[in-house]
Design a protein around this motif. Structure first.
Motif, PDB file in Angstrom:
ATOM      1  N   GLU A   5       0.803  -1.222   0.000  1.00  0.00           N
ATOM      2  CA  GLU A   5       0.000   0.000   0.000  1.00  0.00           C
ATOM      3  C   GLU A   5       0.841   1.278   0.000  1.00  0.00           C
ATOM      4  O   GLU A   5       0.320   2.385  -0.161  1.00  0.00           O
ATOM      5  N   ILE A   6       2.143   1.149   0.175  1.00  0.00           N
ATOM      6  CA  ILE A   6       3.023   2.321   0.174  1.00  0.00           C
ATOM      7  C   ILE A   6       3.076   2.933  -1.224  1.00  0.00           C
ATOM      8  O   ILE A   6       3.213   2.240  -2.225  1.00  0.00           O
ATOM      9  N   LYS A   7       2.981   4.259  -1.280  1.00  0.00           N
ATOM     10  CA  LYS A   7       3.149   5.018  -2.511  1.00  0.00           C
ATOM     11  C   LYS A   7       4.349   5.957  -2.353  1.00  0.00           C
ATOM     12  O   LYS A   7       4.504   6.614  -1.312  1.00  0.00           O
ATOM     13  N   VAL A   8       5.169   6.020  -3.389  1.00  0.00           N
ATOM     14  CA  VAL A   8       6.365   6.862  -3.367  1.00  0.00           C
ATOM     15  C   VAL A   8       6.183   8.010  -4.356  1.00  0.00           C
ATOM     16  O   VAL A   8       5.803   7.790  -5.512  1.00  0.00           O
ATOM     17  N   ILE A   9       6.460   9.220  -3.881  1.00  0.00           N
ATOM     18  CA  ILE A   9       6.326  10.420  -4.707  1.00  0.00           C
ATOM     19  C   ILE A   9       7.704  11.034  -4.890  1.00  0.00           C
ATOM     20  O   ILE A   9       8.379  11.385  -3.906  1.00  0.00           O
ATOM     21  N   ASP A  10       8.144  11.146  -6.139  1.00  0.00           N
ATOM     22  CA  ASP A  10       9.394  11.840  -6.442  1.00  0.00           C
ATOM     23  C   ASP A  10       9.132  13.339  -6.527  1.00  0.00           C
ATOM     24  O   ASP A  10       8.259  13.780  -7.279  1.00  0.00           O
ATOM     25  N   CYS A  11       9.874  14.125  -5.768  1.00  0.00           N
ATOM     26  CA  CYS A  11       9.681  15.583  -5.712  1.00  0.00           C
ATOM     27  C   CYS A  11      10.880  16.342  -6.279  1.00  0.00           C
ATOM     28  O   CYS A  11      11.062  17.530  -5.988  1.00  0.00           O
ATOM     29  N   THR A  12      11.706  15.681  -7.095  1.00  0.00           N
ATOM     30  CA  THR A  12      12.968  16.278  -7.531  1.00  0.00           C
ATOM     31  C   THR A  12      12.774  17.609  -8.238  1.00  0.00           C
ATOM     32  O   THR A  12      13.432  18.595  -7.900  1.00  0.00           O
ATOM     33  N   VAL A  13      11.896  17.657  -9.222  1.00  0.00           N
ATOM     34  CA  VAL A  13      11.741  18.888  -9.995  1.00  0.00           C
ATOM     35  C   VAL A  13      11.077  19.973  -9.158  1.00  0.00           C
ATOM     36  O   VAL A  13      11.519  21.126  -9.152  1.00  0.00           O
ATOM     37  N   GLU A  45       6.152  14.482  -8.786  1.00  0.00           N
ATOM     38  CA  GLU A  45       5.698  15.859  -8.542  1.00  0.00           C
ATOM     39  C   GLU A  45       6.554  16.763  -9.419  1.00  0.00           C
ATOM     40  O   GLU A  45       7.722  17.024  -9.135  1.00  0.00           O
ATOM     41  N   ILE A  46       5.950  17.242 -10.493  1.00  0.00           N
ATOM     42  CA  ILE A  46       6.714  17.892 -11.545  1.00  0.00           C
ATOM     43  C   ILE A  46       6.837  19.393 -11.341  1.00  0.00           C
ATOM     44  O   ILE A  46       7.574  20.070 -12.066  1.00  0.00           O
ATOM     45  N   GLY A  47       6.156  19.947 -10.353  1.00  0.00           N
ATOM     46  CA  GLY A  47       6.304  21.376 -10.091  1.00  0.00           C
ATOM     47  C   GLY A  47       5.160  21.919  -9.259  1.00  0.00           C
ATOM     48  O   GLY A  47       4.500  21.192  -8.517  1.00  0.00           O
ATOM     49  N   TYR A  48       4.958  23.213  -9.406  1.00  0.00           N
ATOM     50  CA  TYR A  48       3.879  23.920  -8.715  1.00  0.00           C
ATOM     51  C   TYR A  48       2.767  24.285  -9.689  1.00  0.00           C
ATOM     52  O   TYR A  48       2.991  24.461 -10.890  1.00  0.00           O
ATOM     53  N   LEU A  49       1.578  24.435  -9.149  1.00  0.00           N
ATOM     54  CA  LEU A  49       0.491  25.128  -9.825  1.00  0.00           C
ATOM     55  C   LEU A  49       0.455  26.541  -9.266  1.00  0.00           C
ATOM     56  O   LEU A  49       0.166  26.733  -8.077  1.00  0.00           O
ATOM     57  N   SER A  50       0.772  27.523 -10.091  1.00  0.00           N
ATOM     58  CA  SER A  50       0.779  28.920  -9.660  1.00  0.00           C
ATOM     59  C   SER A  50       0.145  29.765 -10.745  1.00  0.00           C
ATOM     60  O   SER A  50       0.198  29.429 -11.939  1.00  0.00           O
ATOM     61  N   PHE A  84       1.380  12.229 -12.573  1.00  0.00           N
ATOM     62  CA  PHE A  84       1.964  13.535 -12.292  1.00  0.00           C
ATOM     63  C   PHE A  84       1.231  14.199 -11.127  1.00  0.00           C
ATOM     64  O   PHE A  84      -0.004  14.144 -11.035  1.00  0.00           O
ATOM     65  N   ALA A  85       2.012  14.852 -10.273  1.00  0.00           N
ATOM     66  CA  ALA A  85       1.458  15.674  -9.197  1.00  0.00           C
ATOM     67  C   ALA A  85       2.041  17.076  -9.305  1.00  0.00           C
ATOM     68  O   ALA A  85       3.116  17.279  -9.874  1.00  0.00           O
ATOM     69  N   ALA A  86       1.324  18.037  -8.760  1.00  0.00           N
ATOM     70  CA  ALA A  86       1.826  19.401  -8.632  1.00  0.00           C
ATOM     71  C   ALA A  86       1.392  19.931  -7.273  1.00  0.00           C
ATOM     72  O   ALA A  86       0.362  19.523  -6.736  1.00  0.00           O
TER      73      ALA A  86
END
Length: 314
Positions: A5-13, A45-50, A84-86
């Motif tokens: 059930e573990i999910k891994v999110i890459d936040c590099t960018v 996580e590819i960036g921000y929503l701004s 993709f996440a933001a």
């Protein structure tokens, strides 16, 4: 530690972009995309929503905004290989600037807020959920609030529809026992919700504290390639996948990305453990003064920095 059930999110960018105002070229972002997808990571996580009305493109790179044409360039002509996440900060994105999910390549919006902004965070998270996105709320800087303030914030979050709530060690101040306590506290106040972890490495504890949270049953885990992130950086993604022992994960693609595109940036904008970041972490202070110190000509005079910031009122 294998738990399906573990999910891994890459936040590099997204997190790494805090070091250079997201001025990454497409080659960098594409390499991270290809590598974390090949490694079996669950989200990028590819960036921000701004809102572009608040941040000029002349100063900030594309990943401050995550506009659909930019996302499409990274994906290319093949089907998207990873979710993709933001991240969205309260007050920095107009609701009308967020398209419906069926018109976006984004799958998840992660709302970042402080304890006093929980009501606004829930409103934004519900808004994006109603538009078809997955959502999390990342409750920042909890090391600076009282127990009563945190309990009240968690109770409000418990009433929301948001399924994932994050423990965020914004200043890299926490130890293993703190993370264990917080994960259990969140679970007590947020029955039925999933707990996430976002750790900073001021005291070289981002990886260890992530492990502590996993053992306490947190299941959404943030990390970055080579710990790339603001100031002291984050939990290294390559260490985390090595620890998790899930057969779906592969470490070699991460090492390839580090070799090809991350280490060149490290030679230009250094991040990771240093004495100034250690000092800001142990004193539970925002890293802005430590970051300024690391950019200064006299960055090696760490005793002067310690005497100055340690004498500041808490």
């Amino acid at each position: 530690m294998y738990r399906p059930e573990i999910k891994v999110i890459d936040c590099t960018v997204r997190d790494g972009g805090l070091m250079n105002k997201w001025q990454f070229d497409d080659a960098f972002v594409k390499q991270v995309y290809e590598s974390v997808a090949a490694a079996g990571v669950d989200y990028m996580e590819i960036g921000y929503l701004s809102s572009e009305s608040a941040f000029p493109r002349s100063e900030y790179g594309a990943w401050k905004f995550c506009a659909e044409p930019d996302l499409k360039r990274i994906i290319g002509k093949e089907p998207k290989k990873i979710k993709f996440a933001a991240m969205a900060d309260i007050g920095r994105i107009d609701f009308n600037d967020i398209p419906p999910a069926d018109q976006s390549s984004l799958d998840m919006v992660r709302v970042a807020c402080y304890a006093h902004q929980v009501d606004a965070a829930v409103e934004l998270a519900h808004h994006v959920m109603d538009k078809g996105y997955e959502a999390t709320i990342n409750l920042m800087a909890v090391s600076t609030v009282t127990g009563r303030e945190l309990n009240e914030a968690l109770d409000d979050l418990g009433k929301s529809r948001v399924p994932v709530i994050y423990v965020v060690d914004s200043f890299g101040n926490y130890y293993q026992e703190d993370i264990e306590h917080l994960v259990h506290l969140y679970q007590e106040h947020l029955p039925g919700k999933t707990i996430g972890l976002h750790m900073h490495n001021n005291q070289q504890l981002a990886f260890a504290n992530t492990i502590a949270g996993i053992i306490a049953n947190a299941n959404y885990l943030d990390a970055t390639l080579y710990g790339f992130g603001r100031g002291a950086g984050n939990c290294p993604l390559e260490l985390l996948l090595s620890f998790l022992k899930n057969p779906k994960f592969r470490v070699r693609p991460l090492v390839e990305a580090i070799d090809k595109v991350v280490l060149p940036w490290y030679r230009k904008i250094e991040w990771g453990y240093s004495v100034p970041y250690m000092i800001s972490g142990t004193l539970n202070q925002h890293p802005r003064e430590a970051m300024a110190k690391m950019d200064a000509d006299h960055r090696d005079s760490v005793l002067e920095f310690y005497d100055r910031v340690a004498s500041q009122p808490v």
